[in-house]
Write an enzyme that holds these catalytic residues in place. Structure first.
Site, mmCIF file in Angstrom:
data_model
loop_
_atom_site.group_PDB
_atom_site.id
_atom_site.type_symbol
_atom_site.label_atom_id
_atom_site.label_comp_id
_atom_site.label_asym_id
_atom_site.label_seq_id
_atom_site.Cartn_x
_atom_site.Cartn_y
_atom_site.Cartn_z
ATOM 1 N N GLY A 54 -12.429 -6.044 9.474
ATOM 2 C CA GLY A 54 -13.215 -7.284 9.467
ATOM 3 C C GLY A 54 -13.861 -7.539 10.819
ATOM 4 O O GLY A 54 -13.646 -6.775 11.775
ATOM 5 N N SER B 193 -2.582 -3.119 2.942
ATOM 6 C CA SER B 193 -1.665 -1.979 2.837
ATOM 7 C C SER B 193 -1.741 -1.444 1.413
ATOM 8 O O SER B 193 -0.753 -1.358 0.705
ATOM 9 C CB SER B 193 -0.231 -2.400 3.185
ATOM 10 O OG SER B 193 0.232 -3.342 2.247
ATOM 11 N N CYS C 216 -5.646 7.247 7.566
ATOM 12 C CA CYS C 216 -5.177 6.093 6.794
ATOM 13 C C CYS C 216 -3.852 5.600 7.377
ATOM 14 O O CYS C 216 -2.889 6.362 7.456
ATOM 15 C CB CYS C 216 -4.989 6.452 5.322
ATOM 16 S SG CYS C 216 -4.347 5.036 4.389
ATOM 17 N N THR D 114 -9.041 1.629 10.138
ATOM 18 C CA THR D 114 -8.483 0.327 10.526
ATOM 19 C C THR D 114 -7.473 0.437 11.667
ATOM 20 O O THR D 114 -6.868 1.479 11.894
ATOM 21 C CB THR D 114 -7.776 -0.305 9.317
ATOM 22 O OG1 THR D 114 -6.871 0.651 8.779
ATOM 23 C CG2 THR D 114 -8.776 -0.723 8.263
ATOM 24 N N GLY E 4 -16.014 -3.854 11.183
ATOM 25 C CA GLY E 4 -16.396 -5.251 11.372
ATOM 26 C C GLY E 4 -17.874 -5.561 11.315
ATOM 27 O O GLY E 4 -18.298 -6.621 11.762
ATOM 28 N N LYS F 248 -13.691 5.329 -2.916
ATOM 29 C CA LYS F 248 -12.278 5.018 -2.645
ATOM 30 C C LYS F 248 -11.510 6.307 -2.345
ATOM 31 O O LYS F 248 -11.816 7.353 -2.908
ATOM 32 C CB LYS F 248 -11.741 4.330 -3.911
ATOM 33 C CG LYS F 248 -10.271 4.173 -3.992
ATOM 34 C CD LYS F 248 -9.852 2.822 -3.478
ATOM 35 C CE LYS F 248 -8.337 2.724 -3.441
ATOM 36 N NZ LYS F 248 -7.789 2.700 -2.091
ATOM 37 N N SER G 22 -15.111 3.442 2.710
ATOM 38 C CA SER G 22 -14.153 3.794 1.663
ATOM 39 C C SER G 22 -13.081 2.724 1.492
ATOM 40 O O SER G 22 -12.600 2.156 2.474
ATOM 41 C CB SER G 22 -13.484 5.115 2.025
ATOM 42 O OG SER G 22 -12.543 5.458 1.035
#
Lengths: 304, 254
Positions: free
Chosen positions: A218, A70, A131, A194, A245, A45, A21
């Protein structure tokens, strides 16, 4: 025979490859480069009840082998999603659509789930309680075991759709939260969202991101994500959607060996828009080479 | 309009002095679609750099199948790009974004570029100069910023610099005001530092002249997927990579 065919928490998929997402927009942004219908599922999203403008810029910073974002859940809100986005998606997309769902309060999570539940075309819900870029809800919910359990339970009560709860790696004991979420009705766990990070511009003597902190993703985060998938696999009995990643077929295989039944590709699509196609082809090749009946044969193999 | 991923061979990658470079690549697919004001994302070769670098199109030489990019080395990605030589292969993604309005006839157009903002203006001037009258105001920090003008080779160019070391000692906005006093300009296109474009847009709005600005934001995907480059406009949130980089100034500058 399709050796990648996967049933992920009740969702029939032609392969275990999804898009993470926030990295694949509203499903069609990469259509110039490949047919999104080759994917097992598209995770859309992040969606909220009301429209959100997201965070002020700068929203992106690059770091070695990774990036910080962000964005802050910019999205047009449910009504626009239902009336416009879904109609556009239905024209071109035949594969599974999974909504990444967000709220500021538990009530908002529940209300949005009820609305999403009525849209037949949505195959599943990824409940985002992780999030890192929003003040209310988001990571604050996912990091608090009691609230994570409560929001999962209340959302579970109002939908029969497969419920995938996306957890934050920014906690002390993610296995504990994963188990609580499972006990409160989650059908699957999505890990990892993340990592919380920051970047500094030494010339301006300011943080790079407008929001100061951002979500780190990543290739650089892969070892952390793999470790968490491995840990959570031991703690729960529901399937895991692994991400963090993944930038090659080898990475996807590693996640599956650690315990992920399906994987999401994210940031690395920015570098290589053909990555999803390459990973699907790569997994097919791997199945043939390893003489597997199905790719699921390797899921959690590290634990056997 | 389609976008492509294309491995392209570098024909030339020359330093124009200081940090400014002109890159020429041979393209088959992207060149057929790309327009003035659009850009490409260039994939770094260093695996530690994971985001592609957005670089605007400088010139489209369809006859020879050559795309030209004008760039400044500002970070690791562009520094890496500057080390590449003729014969090297790079992967580019494009064309991306919405470019300038080019289907214009019988207008008097002021095109204003500041520093690296000059980059997308060669192709724009080429496109609109055929059926319109164009005056090009080029501003820059140092003499190296003007080396690119030799490649643009446009006779109706006015050079201004802050210290007067090249051209007139003025800024681009002062020069624009001066021109507006004498000439009836119908349209303004501009690319450069944000503050310069703001001032240009202010002048345009005050004089009721249609104006397009080319914005710059940090980008993740280049396709509108990540929303890293979103900005607030009068028509709601827009993505610089997909809805821009060129916008009607009234949408983005108050």
């Amino acid at each position: 025979m399709n050796k990648l065919k996967t049933n992920f928490c009740g969702i029939d998929m032609k392969n275990p490859i999804m898009t993470a997402s926030g990295t694949f927009g509203w499903g069609k942004e990469y259509s110039d480069y490949f047919d999104p219908n080759v994917l097992g599922a598209i995770v859309l999203k992040g969606l909220t009840l009301e429209p959100r403008k997201g965070n002020p810029g700068t929203r992106i910073a690059e770091t070695p082998s990774g990036m910080l974002n962000s964005i802050g859940l910019e999205n047009p809100g449910f009504e626009h999603f239902k009336n416009i986005t879904m109609k556009e998606l239905e024209e071109d997309i035949s594969t599974n659509l999974i909504v990444n769902l967000n709220g500021k309060t538990i009530e908002e999570y529940v209300e949005l789930t009820e609305k999403i539940d009525k849209i037949d075309r949505i195959a599943g819900i990824e409940l985002n309680i992780s999030c890192p870029n929003v003040k209310d809800g988001g990571m604050a919910f996912g990091a608090n075991p009691k609230i994570a359990a409560e929001v999962t339970r209340k959302v579970r009560e109002v939908t029969k759709k497969p419920l995938i709860v996306k957890l934050s790696p920014n906690v002390t004991d993610i296995s504990y939260i994963a188990k609580l979420v499972e006990d409160n009705g989650a059908d699957a766990i999505a890990i990892i969202n993340t990592l919380l990070g920051m970047a500094i511009d030494i010339e301006k003597k300011k943080p790079v991101l407008g929001n100061i902190f951002g979500g780190f993703s990543g290739p650089a985060v892969k070892p952390v994500a793999l470790r968490i998938v491995y840990q959570v696999y031991k703690a729960v009995n529901i399937p895991i959607l692994g991400m963090g990643g993944i930038s090659s077929t080898k990475d996807a295989i590693e996640f599956m060996m650690a315990g992920a039944s399906a994987v999401s590709l994210g940031t690395s699509i920015f570098t290589n828009p053909l990555l999803p196609v390459e990973v699907i082809e790569g997994l097919n090749k791997y199945c043939k080479e390893e003489k597997l009946k199905n790719i699921s044969d390797i899921v959690g193999i590290l634990h056997k | 309009m389609a976008a492509f991923l294309e491995d392209v061979k570098i024909i030339e990658n020359i330093c124009l002095g200081s940090r400014y470079y002109l890159l020429k690549v041979k393209s088959e697919k992207i060149i057929k679609e790309i327009k003035a004001g659009q850009f490409c994302m260039i994939k770094p070769l260093d695996n530690a750099l994971i985001l592609r670098r957005p670089i605007s199109i400088h010139n489209i030489d369809k006859e020879n199948g050559v795309l030209e990019f004008y760039y400044e080395t500002v970070g690791k990605g562009t520094k890496e790009l500057s080390t590449l030589k003729a014969g090297d292969i790079i992967n580019i993604q494009g064309p991306l974004g919405e470019g300038f309005s080019i289907n214009i006839k019988d207008k008097k157009i002021a095109i204003i570029g500041g520093g690296m903002g000059i980059a997308p203006l060669k192709e724009l001037i080429k496109q609109v100069n055929k059926e319109n009258k164009v005056v090009f105001i080029a501003g820059g920090r140092d003499k190296y910023a003007f080396e690119i003008l030799k490649n643009i080779n446009f006779k109706n160019t006015i050079v201004v610099s802050d210290d007067g070391s090249i051209g007139e000692k003025k800024n681009t906005v002062e020069k624009l005001k001066e021109i507006l006093e004498k000439e009836n300009i119908n349209m303004i296109f501009t690319c450069g530092p944000h503050i310069m474009m703001e001032k240009v847009a202010e002048v345009a709005h005050k004089n009721n002249i249609y104006c397009e600005v080319s914005l710059e934001e940090r980008m993740g995907c280049g396709t509108g997927a990540c929303m890293g480059c979103s900005i607030e406009t009068t028509k709601g949130m827009k993505k610089v990579c997909k809805d821009g980089p060129v916008f009607n100034s009234k949408e983005v500058i108050k």
